[in-house]
Structures are given as structure tokens and as C-alpha cells.
Design a protein around this motif. Structure first.
Motif, PDB file in Angstrom:
ATOM      1  N   UNK A 480       0.824  -1.202   0.000  1.00 11.89           N
ATOM      2  CA  UNK A 480       0.000   0.000   0.000  1.00 11.89           C
ATOM      3  C   UNK A 480       0.855   1.248   0.000  1.00 11.89           C
ATOM      4  N   UNK A 481       0.271   2.377  -0.407  1.00  7.85           N
ATOM      5  CA  UNK A 481       1.043   3.624  -0.483  1.00  7.85           C
ATOM      6  C   UNK A 481       1.458   4.136   0.895  1.00  7.85           C
ATOM      7  N   UNK A 482       0.541   4.289   1.859  1.00 10.04           N
ATOM      8  CA  UNK A 482       0.999   4.788   3.163  1.00 10.04           C
ATOM      9  C   UNK A 482       2.095   3.923   3.796  1.00 10.04           C
ATOM     10  N   UNK A 483       1.973   2.584   3.802  1.00  4.47           N
ATOM     11  CA  UNK A 483       3.083   1.790   4.334  1.00  4.47           C
ATOM     12  C   UNK A 483       4.383   1.984   3.565  1.00  4.47           C
ATOM     13  N   UNK A 484       4.306   2.196   2.256  1.00  2.00           N
ATOM     14  CA  UNK A 484       5.527   2.422   1.480  1.00  2.00           C
ATOM     15  C   UNK A 484       6.197   3.736   1.860  1.00  2.00           C
ATOM     16  N   UNK A 485       5.387   4.766   2.096  1.00  3.50           N
ATOM     17  CA  UNK A 485       5.941   6.037   2.560  1.00  3.50           C
ATOM     18  C   UNK A 485       6.663   5.846   3.889  1.00  3.50           C
ATOM     19  N   UNK A 486       6.011   5.148   4.794  1.00  2.18           N
ATOM     20  CA  UNK A 486       6.604   4.884   6.108  1.00  2.18           C
ATOM     21  C   UNK A 486       7.868   4.053   5.965  1.00  2.18           C
ATOM     22  N   UNK A 487       7.843   3.065   5.060  1.00  2.00           N
ATOM     23  CA  UNK A 487       9.008   2.219   4.838  1.00  2.00           C
ATOM     24  C   UNK A 487      10.218   3.043   4.421  1.00  2.00           C
ATOM     25  N   UNK A 488      10.000   4.004   3.515  1.00  2.00           N
ATOM     26  CA  UNK A 488      11.087   4.861   3.082  1.00  2.00           C
ATOM     27  C   UNK A 488      11.661   5.682   4.218  1.00  2.00           C
TER      28      UNK A 488
END
Length: 501
Positions: A480-488
Motif C-alpha cells: 500500500x502507499x501509506x506503508x511504502x511512505x513509512x518504509x522509506x
């Protein structure tokens, strides 16, 4: 904004980021803000990864993400740089947030207001309004604990979760309770069950194999609401690019990374398009499996091929981008076609791993909200059917499903659509492989099963290479997009610790 600037032997460290999806964009911006000299290598011509866009015949198509949930995650990222969401795009709350289409053309519109959602539930299943309030309150608790206390942890070790408060909260997160079982303690009507379980099917795993923790998604979808960034999701990716460039990040597009050169267990150079560039560290936000197997020699890989073969992946998908020369009255912005059996399609994705017999599908019509994405009087359609990873997707199969889906779409709409299509493009597993080096053409990453949550995901830090870190949908926190942002963000912060050691 005052930030600590990191230096390596008196100079700014050189950091390479592979891939410009949301995790790569977020990581590059955070690293540059803290003083690193960051270069992003992107194999495609456009920035944004799966959130790329393309324009054709007056239509502007988002190639990937179309659901804007968890707005606070975006807000939090922008605030790091002294910005707010409105600096980049208008965020509009959709009403209805989305529609679910059942058999015989029955449509369930999901209102923007939560009180109205409760009224809708009550009209379908007497007594369910109060149950929904309790169910969503539990989801809200999970959301705030999960998205604040847990999701920003790097997942190196179980000891990260040893605080008393987090341990006490963890008991309420229902990590060991099946999502399917949890939902059925509250609701019985199959339409309500389908509504609650759809985020899991489209982004996760079989509901019975997914922890009840993920009811936090229902809180976001049904109470926070569904939003749309005017101009399309590409505006969101572009805002991340703008921030990164403002921080000094250098983007190199059409750059195929071929090798990571390692000396004494440390990456010394990154090789792309036949050229070599010295680097002090790397964040791999491209496909984790691809980086391991194509860019590293075998003795530097953290996981054997058998590891990936035994992971449970979220779906791939068959997509159609359609430009239509007229308006389609009955479509909403987001339309979920649940006019076939939910369980059967889930089994075909996750267990049988075959092309589905009677698939569910999703239609996005952003031109209902945003006139900029289609010529006047036209509709912009994005049709998505979840499928198993690893399927062969020749044109004959794509066309077969195109006609099957369009039959059902036209039946619902009550009008001919196919003869009004000005533009048509399909996209599926082989495209995901070619464009993103995606393992078996996966679209969303790893499924949210218990044994693929938090510390059980592929590690954010390489086990064999000291200055290699990973970000994106195949590591923490997930798809998902929000988890990917957090991952970065997590990957950047862990790399900064490494540079400051």
C-alpha cells in the motif's frame, strides 16, 4: 528547518537509492534533508514507480494507486519539510466514498459520514449499527497503536516491542485472531461481510489467514473516509519528487542498475547503464528479490530462492485503461463489483493460483470527480481484476477477460460502452515484471499474514552487506502507499544511524 547534517570524513555521504516509487522518494528526501548527497536511479523514464501516469488523447491515466486512505500518513511526511498537503494538491473527500455492486444491480453506496454509514448498516442488518461502532472503535485503537507505536519500528528484532505499554496494547491488536472470524462476530449479512473484507482481498491475503489487526483498514475506509487528490494520484508522487528535489536529490531516469560492486562486505560502487559511480550506501526501494538475485552475487544474498517461493504474495492484477467518449451515468468514482462469489475468487488467487472463473473486479472513474483527467463529455476508466502472481498473460487471455468484465459493466450501466472507447490499454503480470522487475509480476508486495507481519517480513537491513538497506512493499511495514511512505522513512533513518555510527 534545523536538521543535523551527516558527514563522512568531512564530506557529505554519497547515497544511492534504487527506484523512485513512494518508498524511494520518501527515503531520498529524508536522507537529503539530513545532509546526504542522494542520487535516485530509476529504470523507467518517469518518476513515481507504480504511481506513474501517462496521457493519451486528452486522457490522463493513473497507472497504479487510486485509493487515498490514511491521510495522516501523507500529512506527517509533508510536515517533516514544513509543508502541508494543500501546498501540493486539493484533497477532496468523496461522497459516496465508494460503491459496492452486488447481484441484480444492487448498489451499496458508502457515505462519507460515519453516522450515515451506521444507518446504512442498520438498514441491511438490524442491530448492526451499534456493532459497527464497536468494531470501528476497535479498529481505531489498532490504527493509532499500529500506525504510531508499531509501524515505524524497523523490525530488526522482537526486542523493539518489549515496552510494557506496547506489550499490553499488543493483546488488544488481535494479531492471533483471524480477520474473517473477527468480522463474523459482528456481522452476518454477506453484503456487509464483503464490504468489510474487500481491502484484505485486494491488498492482503485470504481473510481467514489475515490477523484481525487489519480491521484498522476498515477504520480508515469507513470512518476517516476515502479521499481523492485533484489532478490524480500522480500529483501525490509529483509532490514527493518536488520535496526531494528541493532537498537537493538528483534523479537519474532510464537508468538500469546492473550491479552492486562489493568490497569487504560493503558496497563501493553502483553500476548503471554501463557506468560506475562510487557510493557510501544504498537503499534498494526496487523489488527486493530482484536486487538480491540480479544485483548481488550469491554469497551476499540474505535469502535463498526457496525463501521467496514460500512467501505468500498479495495479488497481481489485470488492468485496463479506457478512454470513453461519453458519460456513464450509473458509475461512481470507486466501484467494486462483488456480483460473483468472494470466497471462490480468493481461493483462485491465493490457493489455486489460476485465472479466475468468475472474478470480482474494480472500476475507478476519476472523471466523475475531476474534469482534468478526461476531455469534456468523456469518462476516464481504470478497470482492475485481482489475479494470482506468476500467471502467463497473453493477449488472448487479456481480451477474454476484457470482454467478460465489460459484459458485466455494461449490464450494470444499462448502456453500450465498448463501441464508445477511444483509447484502450491493458497491463498485467508481464508488464509488472518488465517495468518494475516485480517478482512473478506481483502488484502489491507480500500479503499481510501473521508470519509476514513486522519482524517476520524480509529484513530492512541486509544480513550480508553492511551498507545496504531495503524499503518498499516487500519489507516493513507492508503493501500500500501509506506503508511504502513509512518504509522509506524507516529505511532512511536506519541508514542515518549507520552513517553516524
Amino acid at each position: 528547518m534545523q536538521t543535523k547534517r551527516v558527514t563522512t570524513l568531512g564530506k557529505s555521504p554519497e547515497v544511492a537509492v534504487i527506484g523512485s516509487g513512494f518508498s524511494g522518494l520518501a527515503a531520498s528526501a529524508v536522507l537529503a534533508m539530513h545532509g546526504s548527497k542522494v542520487t535516485v536511479y530509476e529504470k523507467n523514464r518517469e518518476i513515481g514507480g507504480r504511481a506513474r501516469t501517462f496521457a493519451q488523447d486528452g486522457f490522463v491515466f493513473d497507472m497504479g494507486p487510486s485509493w487515498y486512505w490514511m491521510p495522516d500518513v501523507y500529512d506527517s511526511f509533508y510536515q517533516l519539510f514544513g509543508n502541508i498537503t494543500a501546498d501540493f494538491y486539493e484533497l477532496r473527500k468523496l461522497d459516496p466514498g465508494f460503491a459496492v455492486i452486488f447481484g441484480a444491480g444492487e448498489v451499496m453506496d458508502i457515505p462519507a459520514g460515519f453516522d450515515d454509514v451506521c444507518t446504512l448498516f442498520e438498514s441491511i442488518e438490524p442491530g448492526s449499527a451499534e456493532k459497527l461502532k464497536k468494531f470501528i472503535a476497535e479498529g481505531e485503537f489498532k490504527y493509532h497503536v499500529g500506525m504510531n507505536d508499531m509501524v515505524y519500528k524497523p523490525g530488526h528484532s522482537v526486542t523493539e516491542f518489549f515496552s510494557f505499554q506496547l506489550f499490553k496494547d499488543a493483546l488488544k491488536l488481535q494479531l492471533f485472531t483471524s480477520f474473517s472470524k473477527h468480522v463474523r462476530q459482528y456481522f452476518k449479512d454477506p453484503r456487509l461481510l464483503a464490504l468489510i473484507e474487500f481491502p484484505v482481498l485486494f491488498l492482503g491475503a485470504m481473510p481467514k489467514d489475515t490477523p484481525a489487526l487489519y480491521s484498522l483498514m476498515n477504520f480508515s475506509g469507513l470512518k476517516q473516509g476515502t479521499f481523492y487528490p485533484m489532478g490524480g494520484f500522480g500529483k501525490v508522487a509529483d509532490s514527493f519528487r518536488q520535496i526531494a528535489e528541493n532537498m537537493g536529490v538528483n534523479f537519474k531516469t532510464s537508468q538500469n542498475v546492473e550491479k552492486l560492486e562489493i568490497q569487504k562486505g560493503t558496497i563501493s560502487h553502483i553500476h548503471a547503464n554501463g557506468n560506475s559511480q562510487q557510493t557510501d550506501a544504498v537503499i534498494g526501494s526496487a523489488d527486493y528479490h530482484h536486487i538480491e538475485t540480479a544485483l548481488l552475487e550469491k554469497n551476499y544474498r540474505s535469502y535463498p530462492e526457496s525463501y521467496w517461493e514460500n512467501r505468500v504474495f498479495a495479488p497481481s492484477c489485470l488492468l485496463f485503461y479506457l478512454g470513453v467518449d461519453k458519460k456513464i451515468e450509473k458509475l461512481r468514482h470507486h466501484n467494486l463489483f462483488f456480483d460473483e462469489d468472494f470466497e471462490q475468487h480468493a481461493v483462485e488467487i491465493y490457493k489455486d493460483k489460476k485465472w479466475p472463473a468468475n472474478p470480482l473486479f474494480y472500476v475507478c472513474c476519476p472523471s466523475k470527480t475531476d474534469p482534468s483527467v478526461a476531455p469534456e463529455g468523456c469518462e476516464n476508466l481504470f478497470v482492475l481484476m485481482p489475479i494470482a502472481i506468476g500467471l502467463n498473460d497473453p493477449e488472448v487471455i487479456r481480451e477474454q477477460y476484457y470482454n467478460a468484465l465489460m459484459d458485466r459493466l455494461e449490464k450494470f450501466a444499462g448502456e453500450d460502452i465498448r463501441s464508445h472507447i477511444l483509447y484502450k490499454k491493458s497491463y498485467s503480470t508481464s508488464n509488472f515484471v518488465n517495468d518494475y522487475n516485480a517478482y512473478k509480476g506481483n502488484a502489491y508486495g507480500l500479503a499481510n499474514t501473521l508470519m509476514q507481519t513486522a519482524i517476520f517480513k524480509p529484513k530492512l537491513k541486509s544480513r550480508k552487506v553492511s551498507n545496504l538497506f531495503y524499503a518498499g512493499q516487500l519489507t516493513v511495514p507492508g503493501p500500500g502507499v501509506p506503508p511504502s511512505i513509512i518504509s522509506g522513512r524507516i529505511a532512511a533513518n536506519e541508514l542515518l544511524k549507520f552513517l553516524n555510527r
